[in-house]
Design a protein around this motif. Structure first.
Motif, PDB file in Angstrom:
ATOM      1  N   GLU A 144       0.840  -1.188   0.000  1.00  0.00           N
ATOM      2  CA  GLU A 144       0.000   0.000   0.000  1.00  0.00           C
ATOM      3  C   GLU A 144       0.878   1.243   0.000  1.00  0.00           C
ATOM      4  OE1 GLU A 144      -0.564  -0.060   4.868  1.00  0.00           O
ATOM      5  OE2 GLU A 144      -2.269  -0.446   3.545  1.00  0.00           O
ATOM      6  N   LYS A 145       0.321   2.364  -0.388  1.00  0.00           N
ATOM      7  CA  LYS A 145       1.091   3.600  -0.405  1.00  0.00           C
ATOM      8  C   LYS A 145       1.397   4.062   1.021  1.00  0.00           C
ATOM      9  CE  LYS A 145      -0.226   5.356  -4.928  1.00  0.00           C
ATOM     10  NZ  LYS A 145      -0.654   6.547  -5.694  1.00  0.00           N
ATOM     11  N   PHE A 146       2.526   4.747   1.159  1.00  0.00           N
ATOM     12  CA  PHE A 146       2.993   5.162   2.487  1.00  0.00           C
ATOM     13  C   PHE A 146       2.550   6.584   2.793  1.00  0.00           C
ATOM     14  CE2 PHE A 146       5.908   6.892   5.582  1.00  0.00           C
ATOM     15  CZ  PHE A 146       6.056   5.850   6.485  1.00  0.00           C
ATOM     16  N   THR A 147       1.973   6.771   3.981  1.00  0.00           N
ATOM     17  CA  THR A 147       1.657   8.106   4.492  1.00  0.00           C
ATOM     18  C   THR A 147       2.293   8.249   5.862  1.00  0.00           C
ATOM     19  OG1 THR A 147      -0.386   7.456   5.644  1.00  0.00           O
ATOM     20  CG2 THR A 147      -0.566   7.998   3.300  1.00  0.00           C
ATOM     21  N   LYS A 149       0.927   8.511   8.528  1.00  0.00           N
ATOM     22  CA  LYS A 149       0.135   7.783   9.533  1.00  0.00           C
ATOM     23  C   LYS A 149       0.497   6.301   9.578  1.00  0.00           C
ATOM     24  CE  LYS A 149      -3.865  10.874   9.264  1.00  0.00           C
ATOM     25  NZ  LYS A 149      -5.324  10.953   8.989  1.00  0.00           N
ATOM     26  N   ASN A 150       1.319   5.848   8.649  1.00  0.00           N
ATOM     27  CA  ASN A 150       1.720   4.448   8.637  1.00  0.00           C
ATOM     28  C   ASN A 150       2.453   4.107   9.927  1.00  0.00           C
ATOM     29  OD1 ASN A 150       3.442   2.010   7.950  1.00  0.00           O
ATOM     30  ND2 ASN A 150       2.243   2.221   6.080  1.00  0.00           N
ATOM     31  N   SER A 151       2.101   2.984  10.523  1.00  0.00           N
ATOM     32  CA  SER A 151       2.588   2.661  11.868  1.00  0.00           C
ATOM     33  C   SER A 151       4.020   2.147  11.909  1.00  0.00           C
ATOM     34  CB  SER A 151       1.662   1.619  12.513  1.00  0.00           C
ATOM     35  OG  SER A 151       1.586   0.457  11.711  1.00  0.00           O
ATOM     36  N   ASN A 152       4.522   1.578  10.818  1.00  0.00           N
ATOM     37  CA  ASN A 152       5.851   0.966  10.861  1.00  0.00           C
ATOM     38  C   ASN A 152       6.618   1.266   9.571  1.00  0.00           C
ATOM     39  OD1 ASN A 152       8.115  -0.742  11.113  1.00  0.00           O
ATOM     40  ND2 ASN A 152       6.941  -2.204  12.327  1.00  0.00           N
ATOM     41  N   ALA A 153       7.430   2.328   9.610  1.00  0.00           N
ATOM     42  CA  ALA A 153       8.186   2.748   8.430  1.00  0.00           C
ATOM     43  C   ALA A 153       9.259   1.730   8.056  1.00  0.00           C
ATOM     44  CB  ALA A 153       8.810   4.111   8.679  1.00  0.00           C
ATOM     45  N   TRP A 156       7.681  -1.154   6.222  1.00  0.00           N
ATOM     46  CA  TRP A 156       7.198  -0.749   4.905  1.00  0.00           C
ATOM     47  C   TRP A 156       8.347  -0.650   3.910  1.00  0.00           C
ATOM     48  CZ3 TRP A 156       7.933   2.841   1.169  1.00  0.00           C
ATOM     49  CH2 TRP A 156       6.950   2.935   0.185  1.00  0.00           C
ATOM     50  N   CYS A 187       4.327  13.034   2.785  1.00  0.00           N
ATOM     51  CA  CYS A 187       5.475  12.201   2.402  1.00  0.00           C
ATOM     52  C   CYS A 187       5.964  12.558   0.998  1.00  0.00           C
ATOM     53  CB  CYS A 187       5.101  10.730   2.463  1.00  0.00           C
ATOM     54  SG  CYS A 187       4.584  10.190   4.098  1.00  0.00           S
ATOM     55  N   ASP A 249       2.356  -5.176  12.266  1.00  0.00           N
ATOM     56  CA  ASP A 249       2.957  -3.864  12.049  1.00  0.00           C
ATOM     57  C   ASP A 249       3.973  -3.539  13.140  1.00  0.00           C
ATOM     58  OD1 ASP A 249       1.634  -3.337   9.747  1.00  0.00           O
ATOM     59  OD2 ASP A 249       0.014  -2.195  10.662  1.00  0.00           O
TER      60      ASP A 249
END
Length: 375
Positions: A144-147, A149-153, A156, A187, A249
């Motif tokens: 999925e695309k990264f924002t 708000k993503n919990s685990n960079a 990802w 981002c 995550d």
């Protein structure tokens, strides 16, 4: 005149039908700087067998891949090659033909200018094609695309690298370019800033480090949110799948048994008591097991809803005794107080009584004043 070496210009040209590329020798230059041009029919390198047999030829071939690209290579001639390209008098020749010497650099300069224009045009076209191909490939990425708000960079970016590897994207520049297609909102602004600071020609690891420095979550929020997440309403399977994703995550390396325990402890107590922990070896086993009890949850929710509606309905329709009748000792009567007959009569009586008192007081006052005057 002794010639120990010559400079051959290798160029990728189009074939006669224009559909394919052909490696050719377009000119030969001596150490004195004299340049000779080969006839069109003798330019393809396939006619120069002595050159093809050289150990350095594969390197020459690998250096020229695009049409109109060229390389000038000095080659030290052996005795056989000298006989092929130079006659006994020192004249340049090939295949029983004397080669034409370029008397002026002007025509050559024009050819070079045209070649540069063609190379730039091809480079621009190739770049556009690569951009189109990158977009086409990115649509096949299973991430999925990264924002922000993503919990685990960290997780990802690791998944992003695996997808790049799956589609054989190995060049740092290409990875940096395709990363842009998977960023959203703030981002994407970060990416534009990094393009100014680092440029697309920097190393991928440098981009990766900056990405993690910016977006890596170092707090406990995602951990507590994942571990304390419990079932509230809806389907049990929806809750279980979401909880599994939240936990992954946080820690994708978690062992299956711990994963089962964390998901199960968030289920309603009467469902949890029906599960045999020893029979569950993976989260899939747990999902299959809790699906059996979806009907129980539906009935429970339905009963609660009906019960709540019934109680609410009874409370709203319940008749209350009139407080006015009760206070006047008229018995227990069930009707709205505002339409009570006794209340209306009571109000009229109080009004009449008040008016009578006012009139009596006025008469008394008149009599008293009259008596004072008579005295």
């Amino acid at each position: 005149m002794k010639m120990d070496r010559l400079q051959f210009e290798f160029t990728m040209i189009s074939s006669n039908d224009g559909k394919s590329n052909v490696l050719a020798i377009t000119s030969i230059t001596t150490e004195e700087g004299k340049c000779y041009v080969l006839p069109e029919e003798l330019k393809p390198v396939i006619h120069h067998t002595s050159i093809i047999k050289m150990n350095t030829f594969p390197k020459i071939k690998n250096s020229i891949k695009k049409r109109h690209q060229s390389r000038k290579i000095w080659i030290k001639l052996d005795e056989d090659q000298k006989k092929i390209y130079i006659d006994e008098e020192g004249n340049m020749q090939f295949s029983d033909q004397y080669l034409e010497e370029m008397s002026s650099k002007q025509p050559r300069d024009k050819d070079d200018s045209l070649q540069n224009i063609l190379e730039k045009l091809i480079e621009t076209t190739t770049k556009k094609e690569n951009q189109h191909n990158l977009k086409h490939i990115s649509e096949k990425f299973i991430i999925e695309k990264f924002t922000s708000k993503n919990s685990n960079a960290m997780q990802w970016i690791e998944n992003f690298e695996k997808e790049c590897e799956r589609f054989n994207i190995t060049k740092d520049e290409t990875k940096i370019d395709i990363l842009r297609l998977f960023l959203e909102k703030s981002c994407l602004d970060w990416y534009r800033s990094m393009m100014i600071k680092l440029t697309v020609h920097s190393e991928w690891n440098e981009w990766k480090d900056k990405f993690l420095e910016t977006f890596k979550n170092r707090g406990w929020d995602i951990v507590t949110s994942a571990l304390t997440f419990r079932y509230k309403e809806g389907l049990l399977i929806d809750y279980a799948i979401k909880k599994e994703r939240l936990i992954l995550d946080v820690n994708k390396s978690i062992d299956p048994k711990t994963m089962i325990d964390l998901i199960a402890t968030g289920l309603p107590g009467f469902i949890l008591n029906k599960l045999n922990r020893d029979e569950l070896d993976s989260s899939t086993d747990l999902f299959n097991e809790i699906r059996k009890y979806e009907g129980m949850m539906y009935k429970k929710n339905l009963t609660t809803t009906k019960s709540g509606t019934f109680i609410y309905k009874n409370k709203s329709d319940e008749k209350k005794p009139c407080n006015n009748c009760k206070s006047l000792d008229k018995g227990i009567r069930y009707h709205p107080e505002e339409s009570c007959w006794f209340k209306k009569n009571k109000i009229e009586f109080e009004k009449a009584f008040k008016a009578k008192n006012v009139n009596n007081n006025s008469i008394i006052e008149v009599d008293m004043n009259t008596e004072k005057k008579n005295e």
